[in-house]
Design a protein around this motif. Structure first.
Motif, short mmCIF file in Angstrom:
data_model
loop_
_atom_site.label_atom_id
_atom_site.label_comp_id
_atom_site.label_asym_id
_atom_site.label_seq_id
_atom_site.Cartn_x
_atom_site.Cartn_y
_atom_site.Cartn_z
N GLY A 124 0.89 -1.20 0.08
CA GLY A 124 0.15 0.03 0.06
C GLY A 124 0.83 1.08 0.01
N ARG A 125 1.85 1.24 0.69
CA ARG A 125 2.85 2.55 0.86
C ARG A 125 3.44 2.63 -0.39
N VAL A 126 3.92 1.68 -1.02
CA VAL A 126 4.85 1.94 -2.30
C VAL A 126 3.82 2.48 -3.51
N LEU A 127 2.48 1.68 -3.58
CA LEU A 127 1.50 2.16 -4.57
C LEU A 127 1.17 3.47 -4.26
N ALA A 128 1.00 3.80 -3.28
CA ALA A 128 0.46 4.99 -2.57
C ALA A 128 1.56 6.34 -3.11
N ARG A 129 2.82 6.00 -2.91
CA ARG A 129 3.84 6.91 -3.38
C ARG A 129 3.90 7.04 -5.13
N GLU A 130 3.55 5.94 -5.60
CA GLU A 130 3.77 5.87 -7.11
C GLU A 130 2.47 6.69 -7.64
N HIS A 131 1.44 6.81 -7.00
CA HIS A 131 0.17 7.50 -7.56
C HIS A 131 0.39 8.85 -7.12
N SER A 132 0.83 9.20 -5.99
CA SER A 132 1.09 10.46 -5.38
C SER A 132 2.01 11.41 -6.15
N THR A 133 3.11 10.63 -6.70
CA THR A 133 4.08 11.28 -7.56
C THR A 133 3.38 11.81 -8.84
N LYS A 134 2.22 11.26 -9.37
CA LYS A 134 1.64 11.50 -10.59
C LYS A 134 0.66 12.88 -10.01
N LEU A 135 0.14 12.56 -9.08
CA LEU A 135 -0.91 13.70 -8.45
C LEU A 135 -0.21 14.71 -8.10
N LEU A 136 1.02 14.82 -7.65
CA LEU A 136 1.58 16.06 -7.23
C LEU A 136 2.07 16.82 -8.55
N ALA A 137 2.47 16.08 -9.59
CA ALA A 137 2.63 16.62 -10.69
C ALA A 137 1.51 17.54 -11.35
N ASP A 138 0.08 16.68 -11.20
CA ASP A 138 -1.01 17.27 -11.63
C ASP A 138 -1.59 18.50 -10.76
#
Length: 240
Positions: free
Chosen positions: A102-116
């Motif tokens: 969960g932590r790894v996947l949340a990091r991945e998605h958050s990286t995209k969201l941060l840029a958006d």
């Protein structure tokens, strides 16, 4: 010099561990290679991402309609189908002692969201809490692990003002109406003055009917009318 030596030791140790206990893809079970984490590149390439945060009108908004607690913004990383192999990501993170997924996947998605710009204006993260009995059984709260992944990327603080007010049975195998009844009154808010006027991101692993998330939203908004609410989940059940 010390940092370089430490990196060499860490790399060597990781390599040795991979030989003894190979790291496997949480989806298909193949051995992961250098640079892969949780999922192999093949499974990652076909992950059914939602991109819901880019859609003005979306399925999460539909499920979380509430006059008591209007939703500011929402996101979910990928679509969840019970029969699909990607369901294993949620099951393993939640029930099989692998919260790191969960932590790894949340990091991945958050990286995209941060840029958006998704996190612009958000002040704090509130994971959906577990009742202490469930926490004792599981030893961790999967939503807290997801919140940590978001915080790793954004630096946003994680708050614990949202608490489990009572024990309720699992939502699995319940109808939409039964889920709503089962979730109602599940939460309470403590130290209300600490979150006055904040924009809070409520975090959970999966949104199905939205009953749990909606109860959390309405509990927070009723207790502290000045809060603004957004939601983040790793997965969203698909209607298709």
């Amino acid at each position: 010099m010390k940092n370089s030596l430490a990196k060499i030791v860490i790399t060597a140790t990781r390599g040795l561990l991979d030989l003894i206990v190979p790291r496997l893809c949480a989806v298909c079970g193949t051995t992961l290679i250098e640079g892969e984490d949780v999922m192999c590149l093949g499974c990652r390439a076909t992950l059914p991402v939602t991109n819901i945060h880019l859609k003005q009108s979306n399925d999460i908004q539909y499920r979380l309609i509430s006059l008591k607690a209007p939703l500011c913004r929402c996101t979910s990383y990928f679509y969840y189908h019970k029969e699909n192999q990607y369901a294993k990501l949620i099951h393993d993170a939640k029930y099989h002692g692998r919260p790191r997924i969960g932590r790894v996947l949340a990091r991945e998605h958050s990286t995209k969201l941060l840029a958006d710009g998704f996190f612009d204006g958000i002040d704090a993260i509130a994971p959906i809490p577990l009742h202490f009995i469930k926490h004792l059984r599981r030893t961790y709260n999967q939503s807290e692990e997801i919140a940590r992944g978001i915080s790793d990327v954004t630096g946003l603080p994680i708050i614990d003002n949202l608490k489990a007010a009572r024990y309720h049975a699992t939502q699995t195998r319940k109808s939409a109406a039964e889920r709503k009844i089962n979730a109602s009154g599940s939460f309470k808010v403590t130290r209300k003055e600490e979150i006055e006027g904040l924009h809070i991101l409520i975090v959970d692993d999966v949104i199905t009917t939205g009953a749990t998330m909606l109860d959390a939203m309405e509990t927070l908004k009723t207790a502290v009318p000045t809060v603004t609410l957004s939601v983040f989940s790793l997965a969203l059940t698909s209607n298709s």
